[in-house]
Motif scaffolding. Structure first.
Motif, PDB file in Angstrom:
ATOM      1  N   ASP A 105      33.512  45.459  52.564  1.00  0.00           N
ATOM      2  CA  ASP A 105      34.381  46.522  50.982  1.00  0.00           C
ATOM      3  C   ASP A 105      34.475  46.137  49.848  1.00  0.00           C
ATOM      4  N   VAL A 106      34.998  44.706  50.110  1.00  0.00           N
ATOM      5  CA  VAL A 106      34.693  44.134  48.720  1.00  0.00           C
ATOM      6  C   VAL A 106      33.328  43.464  47.526  1.00  0.00           C
ATOM      7  N   LYS A 107      32.542  43.231  48.488  1.00  0.00           N
ATOM      8  CA  LYS A 107      31.391  42.850  48.783  1.00  0.00           C
ATOM      9  C   LYS A 107      30.515  43.991  47.869  1.00  0.00           C
ATOM     10  N   ARG A 108      31.290  45.133  49.206  1.00  0.00           N
ATOM     11  CA  ARG A 108      30.183  46.376  47.834  1.00  0.00           C
ATOM     12  C   ARG A 108      30.997  46.771  46.968  1.00  0.00           C
ATOM     13  N   ARG A 109      32.115  46.256  46.544  1.00  0.00           N
ATOM     14  CA  ARG A 109      32.901  47.317  45.462  1.00  0.00           C
ATOM     15  C   ARG A 109      32.485  45.854  44.483  1.00  0.00           C
ATOM     16  N   PHE A 110      32.861  44.814  44.591  1.00  0.00           N
ATOM     17  CA  PHE A 110      32.188  44.070  43.427  1.00  0.00           C
ATOM     18  C   PHE A 110      31.301  44.196  43.000  1.00  0.00           C
ATOM     19  N   ILE A 111      30.307  44.206  43.892  1.00  0.00           N
ATOM     20  CA  ILE A 111      28.621  44.658  42.620  1.00  0.00           C
ATOM     21  C   ILE A 111      28.798  45.984  42.414  1.00  0.00           C
ATOM     22  N   ALA A 112      29.506  46.807  42.416  1.00  0.00           N
ATOM     23  CA  ALA A 112      29.996  48.955  42.103  1.00  0.00           C
ATOM     24  C   ALA A 112      29.603  47.564  40.444  1.00  0.00           C
ATOM     25  N   SER A 113      31.167  47.058  40.756  1.00  0.00           N
ATOM     26  CA  SER A 113      31.378  47.397  38.916  1.00  0.00           C
ATOM     27  C   SER A 113      31.030  46.456  38.664  1.00  0.00           C
ATOM     28  N   GLY A 114      30.057  45.162  39.131  1.00  0.00           N
ATOM     29  CA  GLY A 114      29.311  44.307  37.891  1.00  0.00           C
ATOM     30  C   GLY A 114      30.043  43.099  38.211  1.00  0.00           C
ATOM     31  N   ASN A 158      27.574  32.129  40.043  1.00  0.00           N
ATOM     32  CA  ASN A 158      28.804  32.693  41.132  1.00  0.00           C
ATOM     33  C   ASN A 158      29.574  33.890  40.323  1.00  0.00           C
ATOM     34  N   GLU A 159      30.115  34.360  41.069  1.00  0.00           N
ATOM     35  CA  GLU A 159      31.083  35.586  40.368  1.00  0.00           C
ATOM     36  C   GLU A 159      32.469  34.352  39.976  1.00  0.00           C
ATOM     37  N   GLU A 160      32.761  34.994  38.136  1.00  0.00           N
ATOM     38  CA  GLU A 160      33.561  33.893  37.526  1.00  0.00           C
ATOM     39  C   GLU A 160      34.816  33.719  38.578  1.00  0.00           C
ATOM     40  N   SER A 161      35.339  35.032  39.166  1.00  0.00           N
ATOM     41  CA  SER A 161      36.657  35.065  40.045  1.00  0.00           C
ATOM     42  C   SER A 161      36.834  34.575  41.156  1.00  0.00           C
ATOM     43  N   CYS A 162      35.337  34.310  41.924  1.00  0.00           N
ATOM     44  CA  CYS A 162      35.518  33.476  42.448  1.00  0.00           C
ATOM     45  C   CYS A 162      35.606  32.326  42.815  1.00  0.00           C
ATOM     46  N   GLU A 163      35.265  31.629  41.847  1.00  0.00           N
ATOM     47  CA  GLU A 163      35.863  30.452  41.260  1.00  0.00           C
ATOM     48  C   GLU A 163      37.554  29.912  40.888  1.00  0.00           C
ATOM     49  N   LEU A 164      37.813  31.349  40.799  1.00  0.00           N
ATOM     50  CA  LEU A 164      39.907  30.630  39.878  1.00  0.00           C
ATOM     51  C   LEU A 164      39.768  30.568  41.742  1.00  0.00           C
ATOM     52  N   GLY A 165      39.779  32.284  41.934  1.00  0.00           N
ATOM     53  CA  GLY A 165      40.211  32.532  43.543  1.00  0.00           C
ATOM     54  C   GLY A 165      40.349  30.992  44.676  1.00  0.00           C
ATOM     55  N   LEU A 166      39.234  30.452  44.382  1.00  0.00           N
ATOM     56  CA  LEU A 166      39.137  29.375  45.536  1.00  0.00           C
ATOM     57  C   LEU A 166      39.521  27.842  45.559  1.00  0.00           C
ATOM     58  N   PHE A 167      40.054  28.483  43.573  1.00  0.00           N
ATOM     59  CA  PHE A 167      41.044  26.500  43.674  1.00  0.00           C
ATOM     60  C   PHE A 167      42.613  27.468  43.966  1.00  0.00           C
ATOM     61  N   LEU A 168      42.695  28.487  43.339  1.00  0.00           N
ATOM     62  CA  LEU A 168      44.343  28.645  43.499  1.00  0.00           C
ATOM     63  C   LEU A 168      44.127  29.158  45.245  1.00  0.00           C
ATOM     64  N   THR A 169      43.094  29.356  46.113  1.00  0.00           N
ATOM     65  CA  THR A 169      44.349  28.798  47.263  1.00  0.00           C
ATOM     66  C   THR A 169      43.790  28.219  47.939  1.00  0.00           C
ATOM     67  N   GLU A 170      42.911  26.636  47.298  1.00  0.00           N
ATOM     68  CA  GLU A 170      42.902  25.394  48.060  1.00  0.00           C
ATOM     69  C   GLU A 170      44.340  24.757  47.423  1.00  0.00           C
ATOM     70  N   MET A 171      44.265  25.189  46.762  1.00  0.00           N
ATOM     71  CA  MET A 171      45.856  24.529  46.322  1.00  0.00           C
ATOM     72  C   MET A 171      47.332  25.731  46.236  1.00  0.00           C
ATOM     73  N   ARG A 174      40.209  40.608  40.802  1.00  0.00           N
ATOM     74  CA  ARG A 174      39.031  39.999  41.484  1.00  0.00           C
ATOM     75  C   ARG A 174      39.672  38.738  41.578  1.00  0.00           C
ATOM     76  N   VAL A 175      40.704  38.482  41.387  1.00  0.00           N
ATOM     77  CA  VAL A 175      40.693  36.983  41.569  1.00  0.00           C
ATOM     78  C   VAL A 175      41.804  36.929  42.877  1.00  0.00           C
ATOM     79  N   GLN A 176      42.583  38.000  43.084  1.00  0.00           N
ATOM     80  CA  GLN A 176      43.434  38.177  44.432  1.00  0.00           C
ATOM     81  C   GLN A 176      42.347  38.168  45.394  1.00  0.00           C
ATOM     82  N   ALA A 177      41.336  39.322  45.715  1.00  0.00           N
ATOM     83  CA  ALA A 177      40.281  39.183  46.430  1.00  0.00           C
ATOM     84  C   ALA A 177      39.297  38.071  46.882  1.00  0.00           C
ATOM     85  N   SER A 178      39.452  37.674  45.333  1.00  0.00           N
ATOM     86  CA  SER A 178      38.173  35.804  45.644  1.00  0.00           C
ATOM     87  C   SER A 178      38.709  34.934  46.957  1.00  0.00           C
ATOM     88  N   ARG A 179      40.204  35.324  46.715  1.00  0.00           N
ATOM     89  CA  ARG A 179      41.339  33.892  47.663  1.00  0.00           C
ATOM     90  C   ARG A 179      41.197  34.562  48.994  1.00  0.00           C
TER      91      ARG A 179
END
Length: 321
Positions: A185-194, A227-240, A265-270
Motif C-alpha cells: 500500500d505504501v509503495k502504491r502511494r509513493f509511486i502515485a505521488s511521485g 532511490n527515493e530520497e526519504s528512504c535514505e533518511l528513514g533508514l538512517f533514523l531507524t538504524e540509529m 514520507r520519512v516516517q513511512a520509509s522507517r
C-alpha cells in the motif's frame, strides 16, 4: 610494519606476512595474487572485523602504504559489485569516502585506501547531535550529485526479496504477511505521488561511518543506487533509534524546512526500511553458512517495523505521502 613483521610468520612462499594465529582463506589469497599493483611485493595482511557480506582485510605493502581489501563472501551473488564500485568512486570524488585503487568486476574484489586514524562510528555516537548532523551533511552532498547509472530503490529491493523468499519457500509468521500488505500500500502511494530519485548509499549500518578529528567519511556502497530520497533518511533514523523529537534537528539540517509530506514520507520509509533489512536477514540465514544469527537479526528488524507502525498514526502517515 616492521614490528608487526618481526612477530609474524611467513606464508605463501614467503611473499605474505600475517599474524601467526590467522589463517588466510583461499579466496583471499587468490584475490591478493590477482592484484597487479601488489605483484612481486612482500605484504602484511590481517583480517578486519565487522563485515557481514565480505571478507575484509587490512593490507600493508613494502612502501608502508595501507589498503583495505574487500573480498565478496559466499551467497552474495545478488549484489551488483560494479554498481557498488561506482558508488565508492563517487564518494571518493566528493571527498566523503576513501580513494579507490583497484576493482575487479568479475570477482568483485575491491582495493581502497585504508583510512588511518579514523574511528568507526557506533549507534550511540551517531545519536549525538554532532555526528547525526554530519551524517545529514554527507547525505546532502551525495544526494546533490549526478544520479547513478543504476537504480536500486527500496521498493526494488523489497520486491526482489519477496521473489527470493518465494523461490526459497521461506515461511514467515502471519504478522509478517500483514507487514508485506502494508508495504504494498505504501509503495502504491509513493509511486502515485511521485518518487524523488537521488543517488543513495542505502546501507546506514553504523560501521559504514568513520570519523577523525571532526571529519566524517562513508564507506561500503554495495547496496547503493538511485532511490527515493526519504528512504535514505528513514533508514538512517531507524538504524540509529532516533525518536520523532530527536530526529527533527537532523531533518531540518537536511531539508531546511520540514514539510508535512516530507515528514510523512520519512516516517513511512522507517517502516519499510526495516521490512527490507528484515527480509534480507531472513534470506541470508538460508543462503549463507555463517556464525552470525541472520534469522534472529531479520525477525528483530521486522518486529521493530511492526511495533513502530502501530506507534504511529499510520493512516495519517500514509495519507500524507
Amino acid at each position: 610494519m616492521k614490528s608487526e613483521i618481526a612477530e609474524d610468520s611467513m606464508a605463501h612462499g614467503g611473499r605474505l606476512l600475517h599474524p601467526r594465529h590467522v589463517e588466510i582463506p583461499d579466496q583471499v589469497m587468490e584475490a591478493i595474487d590477482g592484484i597487479e599493483m601488489w605483484e612481486s611485493q612482500t605484504l602484511f595482511a590481517k583480517p578486519m572485523s565487522g563485515g557481514l557480506n565480505n571478507e575484509n582485510w587490512y593490507v600493508r605493502d613494502g612502501s608502508d602504504t595501507a589498503y583495505f581489501l574487500k573480498v565478496p563472501g559466499s551467497g552474495t551473488g545478488f549484489i551488483d559489485r560494479s554498481a557498488g564500485d561506482a558508488g565508492t568512486l563517487r564518494a571518493s570524488d566528493l571527498g566523503i569516502g576513501p580513494a579507490v585503487y583497484a576493482f575487479d568486476p568479475d570477482s568483485g574484489v575491491e582495493i581502497t585506501q585504508f583510512l588511518e586514524g579514523y574511528d568507526t562510528c557506533t549507534t550511540t555516537s551517531l545519536r549525538t547531535a554532532e555526528q547525526g548532523l554530519q551524517a545529514m551533511q554527507i547525505y546532502r552532498r551525495l544526494h546533490g550529485s549526478a544520479t547513478f547509472d543504476h537504480t536500486n530503490t527500496l521498493f526494488d529491493q523489497i520486491d526482489q526479496h519477496l521473489q527470493q523468499m518465494r523461490e526459497l519457500r521461506i515461511a514467515v509468521p502471519s504478522w509478517v504477511v500483514d507487514l508485506v500488505d502494508e508495504y504494498k500500500d505504501v509503495k502504491r502511494r509513493f509511486i502515485a505521488s511521485g518518487l524523488h530519485i537521488v543517488p543513495c548509499h542505502n546501507d546506514p549500518m553504523p560501521g559504514n561511518f568513520l570519523v577523525k578529528q571532526g571529519t566524517m567519511k562513508i564507506i561500503d556502497f554495495e547496496f547503493c543506487g538511485n532511490n527515493e530520497e526519504s528512504c535514505e533518511l528513514g533508514l538512517f533514523l531507524t538504524e540509529m533509534f532516533y525518536d520523532e523529537e530527536d530526529a527533527m534537528p537532523l531533518l531540518e539540517e537536511y531539508f531546511g524546512t520540514v514539510s508535512k509530506q516530507a515528514l510523512s514520507r520519512v516516517q513511512a520509509s522507517r517502516v519499510i526500511g526495516d521490512i527490507k533489512w528484515g527480509m534480507w536477514g531472513i534470506i541470508t540465514s538460508v543462503v549463507r553458512d555463517a556464525r552470525f544469527d541472520y534469522w534472529k537479526y531479520g525477525i528483530w528488524k521486522l518486529m521493530r517495523a511492526y511495533t513502530y507502525l502501530h506507534e504511529l498514526s499510520w493512516t495519517e502517515v500514509k495519507d500524507g505521502i
